[in-house]
Motif scaffolding. Structure first.
Motif, PDB file in Angstrom:
ATOM      1  N   LYS A 306      33.437 -51.136  24.330  1.00  0.00           N
ATOM      2  CA  LYS A 306      34.784 -50.563  23.483  1.00  0.00           C
ATOM      3  C   LYS A 306      34.139 -49.181  22.818  1.00  0.00           C
ATOM      4  O   LYS A 306      33.129 -49.567  22.369  1.00  0.00           O
ATOM      5  CB  LYS A 306      35.102 -51.726  22.743  1.00  0.00           C
ATOM      6  N   ARG A 307      34.958 -48.401  22.731  1.00  0.00           N
ATOM      7  CA  ARG A 307      34.606 -47.082  22.006  1.00  0.00           C
ATOM      8  C   ARG A 307      34.500 -47.404  20.533  1.00  0.00           C
ATOM      9  O   ARG A 307      35.601 -47.982  20.125  1.00  0.00           O
ATOM     10  CB  ARG A 307      35.730 -46.055  22.436  1.00  0.00           C
ATOM     11  N   THR A 308      33.682 -46.884  20.052  1.00  0.00           N
ATOM     12  CA  THR A 308      33.276 -47.216  18.593  1.00  0.00           C
ATOM     13  C   THR A 308      33.160 -45.813  17.663  1.00  0.00           C
ATOM     14  O   THR A 308      32.385 -45.035  17.998  1.00  0.00           O
ATOM     15  CB  THR A 308      32.015 -48.018  18.297  1.00  0.00           C
ATOM     16  N   ARG A 309      34.195 -46.019  16.704  1.00  0.00           N
ATOM     17  CA  ARG A 309      33.813 -44.962  15.484  1.00  0.00           C
ATOM     18  C   ARG A 309      34.038 -45.682  14.246  1.00  0.00           C
ATOM     19  O   ARG A 309      35.206 -45.952  13.976  1.00  0.00           O
ATOM     20  CB  ARG A 309      35.305 -43.818  15.962  1.00  0.00           C
ATOM     21  N   LYS A 310      33.104 -45.948  13.781  1.00  0.00           N
ATOM     22  CA  LYS A 310      32.948 -46.583  12.353  1.00  0.00           C
ATOM     23  C   LYS A 310      32.548 -45.815  11.360  1.00  0.00           C
ATOM     24  O   LYS A 310      31.603 -45.131  11.614  1.00  0.00           O
ATOM     25  CB  LYS A 310      32.403 -48.136  12.481  1.00  0.00           C
ATOM     26  N   PHE A 311      32.744 -46.138  10.208  1.00  0.00           N
ATOM     27  CA  PHE A 311      32.227 -45.660   8.987  1.00  0.00           C
ATOM     28  C   PHE A 311      31.634 -46.604   7.730  1.00  0.00           C
ATOM     29  O   PHE A 311      32.465 -47.602   7.686  1.00  0.00           O
ATOM     30  CB  PHE A 311      33.040 -44.242   8.112  1.00  0.00           C
ATOM     31  N   LEU A 312      31.001 -46.317   7.044  1.00  0.00           N
ATOM     32  CA  LEU A 312      30.587 -47.236   6.045  1.00  0.00           C
ATOM     33  C   LEU A 312      30.105 -46.113   4.905  1.00  0.00           C
ATOM     34  O   LEU A 312      29.267 -45.395   5.087  1.00  0.00           O
ATOM     35  CB  LEU A 312      29.079 -47.940   6.337  1.00  0.00           C
ATOM     36  N   THR A 313      30.772 -46.433   3.670  1.00  0.00           N
ATOM     37  CA  THR A 313      30.350 -45.368   2.682  1.00  0.00           C
ATOM     38  C   THR A 313      30.039 -46.388   1.382  1.00  0.00           C
ATOM     39  O   THR A 313      30.561 -47.288   1.185  1.00  0.00           O
ATOM     40  CB  THR A 313      31.617 -44.547   2.057  1.00  0.00           C
ATOM     41  N   SER A 314      29.054 -45.521   0.412  1.00  0.00           N
ATOM     42  CA  SER A 314      28.776 -46.254  -0.903  1.00  0.00           C
ATOM     43  C   SER A 314      29.769 -46.417  -1.796  1.00  0.00           C
ATOM     44  O   SER A 314      29.546 -47.004  -2.723  1.00  0.00           O
ATOM     45  CB  SER A 314      27.450 -45.506  -1.407  1.00  0.00           C
ATOM     46  N   GLY A 315      30.777 -45.855  -1.675  1.00  0.00           N
ATOM     47  CA  GLY A 315      31.815 -45.887  -2.721  1.00  0.00           C
ATOM     48  C   GLY A 315      33.169 -45.329  -2.092  1.00  0.00           C
ATOM     49  O   GLY A 315      33.302 -44.967  -1.077  1.00  0.00           O
ATOM     50  N   SER A 316      34.099 -45.429  -2.973  1.00  0.00           N
ATOM     51  CA  SER A 316      35.502 -45.141  -2.335  1.00  0.00           C
ATOM     52  C   SER A 316      35.762 -43.694  -2.915  1.00  0.00           C
ATOM     53  O   SER A 316      35.069 -42.906  -2.750  1.00  0.00           O
ATOM     54  CB  SER A 316      36.726 -46.045  -2.946  1.00  0.00           C
ATOM     55  N   LYS A 317      36.815 -43.330  -3.692  1.00  0.00           N
ATOM     56  CA  LYS A 317      37.164 -42.210  -4.427  1.00  0.00           C
ATOM     57  C   LYS A 317      36.339 -42.060  -5.634  1.00  0.00           C
ATOM     58  O   LYS A 317      37.148 -42.099  -6.764  1.00  0.00           O
ATOM     59  CB  LYS A 317      38.434 -41.745  -4.411  1.00  0.00           C
ATOM     60  N   GLU A 318      34.993 -41.970  -5.663  1.00  0.00           N
ATOM     61  CA  GLU A 318      34.376 -42.107  -6.943  1.00  0.00           C
ATOM     62  C   GLU A 318      33.006 -41.610  -6.924  1.00  0.00           C
ATOM     63  O   GLU A 318      32.544 -41.466  -5.820  1.00  0.00           O
ATOM     64  CB  GLU A 318      34.194 -43.651  -7.412  1.00  0.00           C
ATOM     65  N   TYR A 319      32.338 -41.446  -8.116  1.00  0.00           N
ATOM     66  CA  TYR A 319      30.845 -41.191  -8.325  1.00  0.00           C
ATOM     67  C   TYR A 319      30.070 -42.340  -7.816  1.00  0.00           C
ATOM     68  O   TYR A 319      30.497 -43.660  -8.338  1.00  0.00           O
ATOM     69  CB  TYR A 319      30.622 -40.620  -9.485  1.00  0.00           C
ATOM     70  N   VAL A 320      28.887 -42.134  -7.238  1.00  0.00           N
ATOM     71  CA  VAL A 320      27.881 -43.180  -7.128  1.00  0.00           C
ATOM     72  C   VAL A 320      26.826 -43.059  -7.686  1.00  0.00           C
ATOM     73  O   VAL A 320      26.313 -41.959  -7.624  1.00  0.00           O
ATOM     74  CB  VAL A 320      27.858 -43.670  -5.665  1.00  0.00           C
ATOM     75  N   PRO A 321      25.885 -43.982  -8.049  1.00  0.00           N
ATOM     76  CA  PRO A 321      24.704 -43.757  -8.776  1.00  0.00           C
ATOM     77  C   PRO A 321      23.660 -43.514  -7.743  1.00  0.00           C
ATOM     78  O   PRO A 321      23.590 -44.022  -6.792  1.00  0.00           O
ATOM     79  CB  PRO A 321      24.425 -45.086  -9.610  1.00  0.00           C
ATOM     80  N   ASP A 322      22.626 -42.380  -8.362  1.00  0.00           N
ATOM     81  CA  ASP A 322      21.524 -42.273  -7.578  1.00  0.00           C
ATOM     82  C   ASP A 322      20.415 -43.231  -7.482  1.00  0.00           C
ATOM     83  O   ASP A 322      19.668 -43.106  -6.675  1.00  0.00           O
ATOM     84  CB  ASP A 322      20.835 -40.660  -7.904  1.00  0.00           C
ATOM     85  N   GLY A 323      20.263 -43.789  -8.752  1.00  0.00           N
ATOM     86  CA  GLY A 323      19.343 -44.763  -8.872  1.00  0.00           C
ATOM     87  C   GLY A 323      18.040 -44.445  -9.729  1.00  0.00           C
ATOM     88  O   GLY A 323      18.030 -43.232  -9.981  1.00  0.00           O
ATOM     89  N   THR A 324      17.002 -45.302 -10.102  1.00  0.00           N
ATOM     90  CA  THR A 324      15.811 -45.008 -10.619  1.00  0.00           C
ATOM     91  C   THR A 324      15.097 -44.314  -9.851  1.00  0.00           C
ATOM     92  O   THR A 324      14.837 -44.311  -8.680  1.00  0.00           O
ATOM     93  CB  THR A 324      15.228 -46.218 -11.130  1.00  0.00           C
ATOM     94  N   PRO A 325      14.429 -43.030 -10.509  1.00  0.00           N
ATOM     95  CA  PRO A 325      13.363 -41.993  -9.838  1.00  0.00           C
ATOM     96  C   PRO A 325      12.341 -43.086  -9.118  1.00  0.00           C
ATOM     97  O   PRO A 325      11.896 -44.121  -9.646  1.00  0.00           O
ATOM     98  CB  PRO A 325      12.933 -41.098 -10.810  1.00  0.00           C
ATOM     99  N   GLY A 326      11.967 -42.599  -7.817  1.00  0.00           N
ATOM    100  CA  GLY A 326      10.944 -43.399  -7.263  1.00  0.00           C
ATOM    101  C   GLY A 326      11.287 -44.447  -6.412  1.00  0.00           C
ATOM    102  O   GLY A 326      10.674 -45.270  -5.832  1.00  0.00           O
ATOM    103  N   LYS A 327      12.529 -45.207  -6.821  1.00  0.00           N
ATOM    104  CA  LYS A 327      13.128 -46.272  -6.089  1.00  0.00           C
ATOM    105  C   LYS A 327      14.031 -46.039  -5.056  1.00  0.00           C
ATOM    106  O   LYS A 327      14.006 -44.908  -4.251  1.00  0.00           O
ATOM    107  CB  LYS A 327      13.822 -47.214  -7.212  1.00  0.00           C
ATOM    108  N   HIS A 328      15.102 -46.828  -4.785  1.00  0.00           N
ATOM    109  CA  HIS A 328      16.243 -46.400  -4.123  1.00  0.00           C
ATOM    110  C   HIS A 328      17.515 -46.485  -4.567  1.00  0.00           C
ATOM    111  O   HIS A 328      17.833 -47.282  -5.809  1.00  0.00           O
ATOM    112  CB  HIS A 328      16.246 -47.342  -2.970  1.00  0.00           C
ATOM    113  N   SER A 329      18.467 -45.750  -4.260  1.00  0.00           N
ATOM    114  CA  SER A 329      19.902 -45.949  -4.785  1.00  0.00           C
ATOM    115  C   SER A 329      20.392 -47.360  -4.375  1.00  0.00           C
ATOM    116  O   SER A 329      19.887 -48.122  -3.479  1.00  0.00           O
ATOM    117  CB  SER A 329      20.829 -44.853  -4.171  1.00  0.00           C
TER     118      SER A 329
END
Length: 385
Positions: A306-329
């Motif tokens: 089946k043809r697939t076109r999916k998306f996954l995003t970290s937030g909706s219509k908003e700012y998202v955090p970058d996280g602590t330096p040296g770690k991960h968001s």
């Protein structure tokens, strides 16, 4: 050998715009006549979109468009199975050299070859062919031989005109490493790309040739932006200008959706860890202010036909955090955890259905959905080595 069953329907003109993606692939010319490239017929397919595909359905609808700048002489449809060919002349609508047609085709076990031939009165002949493999056993036997997974990983920490970020490149390298080592992806990494480099890269992926069950994942980490006046979201490139009203130095979500949908890979997942990433869904942009039971091979056949076109995003219509330096968001941390925990041992497959719960407790509002020509019940899967 049983006879090929071909159900012939009428070929009415189809009114309305459609997205035809693949054109002609073979040309013959009668050099005794005045033929130029501009007078050759053009054949464009809507379904099947790619030259070789798989189907578990008993029948499919063939849809194509034939176009010629000069009068057409004949158009034929040929169906070949087991060395036998059935040929039918397609009626050309009067006074029209451009027309859409559709035809239902009952599939037989094995390889079904479909060919359209268009000839105009200047002697130009164009043919275009599609191969559809039908039958679960045949498809299963071809999965390991033909299937390949690709990942385009895009990460930007350093910006010419925007504030620098801490973790996108670290996130991207960790995710790329897991995809490569655990799931066997071929990873293409882009670090701090300009908008020109992003556009060139997307063009390159539109030019690639894919097998029917190949998958392509695009991961984007960095700044994102939403313009309330234009009601559109953007990926911010390393050289995107702050004061750019026309947003020509940004990659718009509208353009990204269209260009990814046109890539000739049947299975695409877009993952965006950027601010306003949820506006990749145009409905969001318009707004103001337990594991599955399955046998691996059968499950892959079910999903990868089946043809697939999916998306996954970290937030909706908003700012998202970058996280602590040296770690991960926060988003990347959950994504990495899911990739590491699921897939392997008794369960080799990680589906997006199993992936989504990892993000439910984030303070942002991650969004999962489909875009473009996504088919119902399709999915993107990560298959551990």
């Amino acid at each position: 050998m049983k006879n090929l069953i071909l159900v012939i329907l009428a070929f009415p003109l189809i009114v309305g715009a459609q997205s035809f993606v693949d054109k002609t692939n073979a040309i013959q010319v009668d050099y005794t006549k005045d033929v130029s490239a501009t007078t050759l017929p053009v054949i464009s397919w809507e379904t099947p979109r790619i030259e070789s595909s798989f189907s578990t359905e008993k029948s499919i609808m063939l849809r194509a468009r034939v176009k010629s700048s000069v009068e057409l002489e004949e158009v034929k449809l040929r169906i070949t199975f087991g060395g036998k060919t059935v040929e039918k002349n397609i009626e050309i609508p009067p006074l029209q050299n451009s027309f859409n047609f559709e035809q239902k085709l009952n599939l037989r076990e094995g390889s079904n070859i479909v060919e359209i031939l268009a000839k105009n009165k200047k002697g130009g002949i164009v043919t275009s062919e599609r191969s559809i493999l039908h039958g679960e056993d045949d498809i299963i036997s071809s999965i390991d031989a033909n299937r390949k997974d690709y990942a385009l990983v895009i990460a930007t920490d350093e910006y010419d005109y925007w504030g620098d970020l801490n973790n996108p490149i670290n996130d991207a390298k960790t995710i790329g490493s897991i995809l490569e080592e655990k799931y066997g992806f071929e990873v293409d990494m882009m670090i701090n790309p300009s908008v020109e480099e992003l556009n060139d890269k997307v063009y390159d992926y539109n030019s690639k040739v894919y097998n029917p069950q190949d998958q392509l994942m695009i991961f984007v980490a960095g700044h994102g932006y939403f313009d309330e006046t234009l009601e559109e979201g953007y990926v911010v490139a390393s050289n995107s200008l702050k004061n750019d009203k026309g947003k020509t130095t940004y990659l718009s979500h509208n353009l990204l959706r269209v260009r990814l949908d046109n890539i000739k890979c049947e299975h695409i997942l877009l993952v965006m860890d950027v601010c306003f990433g949820g506006t990749i869904d145009p409905r969001m942009a318009r707004l103001r202010g337990n594991a599955l039971e399955r046998e691996d091979a059968q499950y892959l056949v079910k999903k990868l036909t089946k043809r697939t076109r999916k998306f996954l995003t970290s937030g909706s219509k908003e700012y998202v955090p970058d996280g602590t330096p040296g770690k991960h968001s926060p988003f990347a941390e959950k994504f990495i955890l899911a990739l590491r925990e699921i897939g392997g041992g008794e369960g080799r497959i990680l589906s997006t259905t199993e992936l989504i719960p990892y993000f439910m407790r984030l303070p942002t509002e991650p969004r999962f959905g489909s875009f473009g020509t996504d088919e119902p019940n399709s999915d993107f899967v990560f298959v551990a080595k």
